[in-house]
Scaffold this motif. Structure first.
Motif, PDB file in Angstrom:
ATOM      1  N   PHE A  33       0.853  -1.183   0.000  1.00 37.75           N
ATOM      2  CA  PHE A  33       0.000   0.000   0.000  1.00 37.75           C
ATOM      3  C   PHE A  33       0.892   1.236   0.000  1.00 37.75           C
ATOM      4  O   PHE A  33       1.667   1.468   0.926  1.00 37.75           O
ATOM      5  CB  PHE A  33      -0.913  -0.001   1.225  1.00 37.75           C
ATOM      6  N   VAL A  34       0.794   2.028  -1.056  1.00 38.12           N
ATOM      7  CA  VAL A  34       1.660   3.186  -1.243  1.00 38.12           C
ATOM      8  C   VAL A  34       0.976   4.426  -0.683  1.00 38.12           C
ATOM      9  O   VAL A  34      -0.136   4.772  -1.087  1.00 38.12           O
ATOM     10  CB  VAL A  34       1.990   3.384  -2.736  1.00 38.12           C
ATOM     11  N   THR A  35       1.633   5.076   0.275  1.00 41.16           N
ATOM     12  CA  THR A  35       1.103   6.318   0.840  1.00 41.16           C
ATOM     13  C   THR A  35       2.085   7.471   0.729  1.00 41.16           C
ATOM     14  O   THR A  35       1.691   8.625   0.883  1.00 41.16           O
ATOM     15  CB  THR A  35       0.744   6.120   2.325  1.00 41.16           C
ATOM     16  N   TYR A  76      -4.397  -1.038 -12.984  1.00 43.33           N
ATOM     17  CA  TYR A  76      -5.135  -0.763 -11.756  1.00 43.33           C
ATOM     18  C   TYR A  76      -4.290  -0.210 -10.611  1.00 43.33           C
ATOM     19  O   TYR A  76      -4.846   0.319  -9.652  1.00 43.33           O
ATOM     20  CB  TYR A  76      -5.828  -2.042 -11.258  1.00 43.33           C
ATOM     21  N   GLU A  77      -2.978  -0.346 -10.681  1.00 47.01           N
ATOM     22  CA  GLU A  77      -2.163   0.010  -9.521  1.00 47.01           C
ATOM     23  C   GLU A  77      -1.451   1.342  -9.676  1.00 47.01           C
ATOM     24  O   GLU A  77      -1.242   2.056  -8.690  1.00 47.01           O
ATOM     25  CB  GLU A  77      -1.133  -1.099  -9.266  1.00 47.01           C
ATOM     26  N   GLN A  92      -1.910   8.975  -7.250  1.00 48.66           N
ATOM     27  CA  GLN A  92      -2.869   9.909  -6.659  1.00 48.66           C
ATOM     28  C   GLN A  92      -2.657  10.095  -5.163  1.00 48.66           C
ATOM     29  O   GLN A  92      -3.034  11.126  -4.610  1.00 48.66           O
ATOM     30  CB  GLN A  92      -4.291   9.421  -6.928  1.00 48.66           C
ATOM     31  N   ARG A  93      -2.062   9.113  -4.503  1.00 51.68           N
ATOM     32  CA  ARG A  93      -1.830   9.226  -3.063  1.00 51.68           C
ATOM     33  C   ARG A  93      -0.521   9.924  -2.720  1.00 51.68           C
ATOM     34  O   ARG A  93      -0.218  10.121  -1.543  1.00 51.68           O
ATOM     35  CB  ARG A  93      -1.849   7.828  -2.430  1.00 51.68           C
ATOM     36  N   THR A 119       9.553  11.063  -8.871  1.00 55.52           N
ATOM     37  CA  THR A 119       9.582   9.645  -8.507  1.00 55.52           C
ATOM     38  C   THR A 119       8.422   8.893  -9.150  1.00 55.52           C
ATOM     39  O   THR A 119       8.575   7.755  -9.609  1.00 55.52           O
ATOM     40  CB  THR A 119       9.518   9.490  -6.979  1.00 55.52           C
ATOM     41  N   ALA A 120       7.260   9.530  -9.185  1.00 53.23           N
ATOM     42  CA  ALA A 120       6.102   8.900  -9.813  1.00 53.23           C
ATOM     43  C   ALA A 120       6.343   8.656 -11.300  1.00 53.23           C
ATOM     44  O   ALA A 120       5.914   7.632 -11.850  1.00 53.23           O
ATOM     45  CB  ALA A 120       4.868   9.777  -9.615  1.00 53.23           C
TER      46      ALA A 120
END
Length: 335
Positions: free
Chosen positions: A225-227, A286-287, A293-294, A302-303
């Motif tokens: 889970f990426v936050t 999907y990922e 967005q988070r 980095t994104a």
């Protein structure tokens, strides 16, 4: 003998207590029970994530009909009523959200409504499945809570239809197998009993192996889970490591299969490459977007690297699948 069926049956309470203990332990320790719970929570979760089911014709048709009906209701509903309803569904701010699949309010509603329905059905002596009731209540509350958006509705509905159809198919198979076992015990005697016991043991071991293998593959595909930026880097590093290992394994196996003309090995390798392609495709579809967005606006560089890495490995998976398929066809046609 038939008159005995109309008489009340008295069962020793120790047998009932023992059966209850076994059921509780099975629900607590069984991996299959946890898989059922995981599927239910995944279909009812609030927010984005990787969908376990693909879309289907039935789900797409249902979503189209629902969207058309929603547009029709919006046209005939007064604006004040629409605004009042919309205000009831204001989402929690991003900084106040946690990683839970849904909040405590929906969990309380699920527990209360399911318990009431099960109690009502039991008091009326209706044959019901507690698992089915709990699952459908969870799906109903998730739909009412707007957990199913236009991006995920087709996949969630496919999952619900798959689970429901699976229950009906299981019931039909159980009915058929029960009839076969009854005939076997009736005409086979002690040999039928021994054969049935051996068959149950073999099937139990085989199903356990298949389930463990499926769970292992699911855990390997489960994303972190990426936050924040650190989570994204760790997740991306793990994906690179896993993808490079799969790429080297498939490519080496491809060369060995071609040189040795190993038809069965190439067919197995093509299945592995196809699974790798499907995994890369699902991650790309999907990922990536939910993870970006988070992130904070400061982590856009980095994104960008994360998007590029995911896209590169997706292209690699396409090439590997094409190469293994071509190699298998080459050997299969005895060239």
């Amino acid at each position: 003998m038939m008159n005995k069926l109309s008489e009340p049956i008295v069962v020793d309470w120790r047998f009932l207590f023992g059966a209850g203990v076994i059921m509780v332990l099975a629900l607590w320790f069984s991996k299959k029970a946890r898989t059922v719970t995981k599927t239910e929570v995944n279909l009812a979760r609030q927010g984005e994530g990787i969908e376990r089911f693909d879309s289907s014709v039935a789900s797409r048709q249902l979503v189209r009909r629902a969207v058309s009906f929603s547009k029709f209701m919006r046209r005939i509903t007064p604006h004040q009523v629409t605004e009042f309803v919309e205000n009831r569904f204001k989402p929690i701010p991003e900084e106040e959200r946690d990683t839970a699949s849904f909040d405590l309010i929906r969990a309380s509603v699920n527990l209360t409504v399911a318990a009431l329905l099960i109690s009502l059905g039991t008091s009326l002596k209706l044959p019901l499945s507690t698992t089915y009731v709990t699952f459908m209540v969870a799906m109903g509350t998730s739909l009412a809570d707007r957990a199913w958006g236009r991006e995920s509705a087709v996949y969630r509905i496919t999952g619900v239809l798959t689970v429901i159809s699976g229950w009906f198919i299981t019931a039909f198979v159980a009915f058929t197998v029960s009839a076969l076992v009854a005939f076997g015990l009736m005409y086979g005697g002690i040999y039928g009993v021994i054969g049935a016991i051996l068959l149950v043991i073999i099937m139990f071991i085989q199903f356990a192996r298949v389930h463990n293998k499926r769970e292992k593959n699911a855990e390997m595909e489960e994303p972190g889970f990426v936050t924040n930026e650190h989570d994204l880097i760790v997740n991306c590093t793990n994906e690179i490591k896993s993808s490079v290992e799969n790429t080297m394994k498939i490519y080496k196996g491809l060369l060995d299969g071609l040189f040795n003309e190993d038809r069965k090995g190439l067919m197995k390798l093509y299945k592995i490459a196809d699974e790798f392609h499907g995994k890369s495709k699902r991650r790309r579809a999907y990922e990536v977007l939910p993870a970006i967005q988070r992130l904070n606006p400061e982590s856009l560089d980095t994104a960008q690297y994360y998007v590029q890495v995911t896209d590169y490995f997706y292209e690699i998976s396409i090439s590997l699948r094409y190469m293994t398929e071509s190699a298998f066809n080459f050997i299969d046609n005895n060239h």
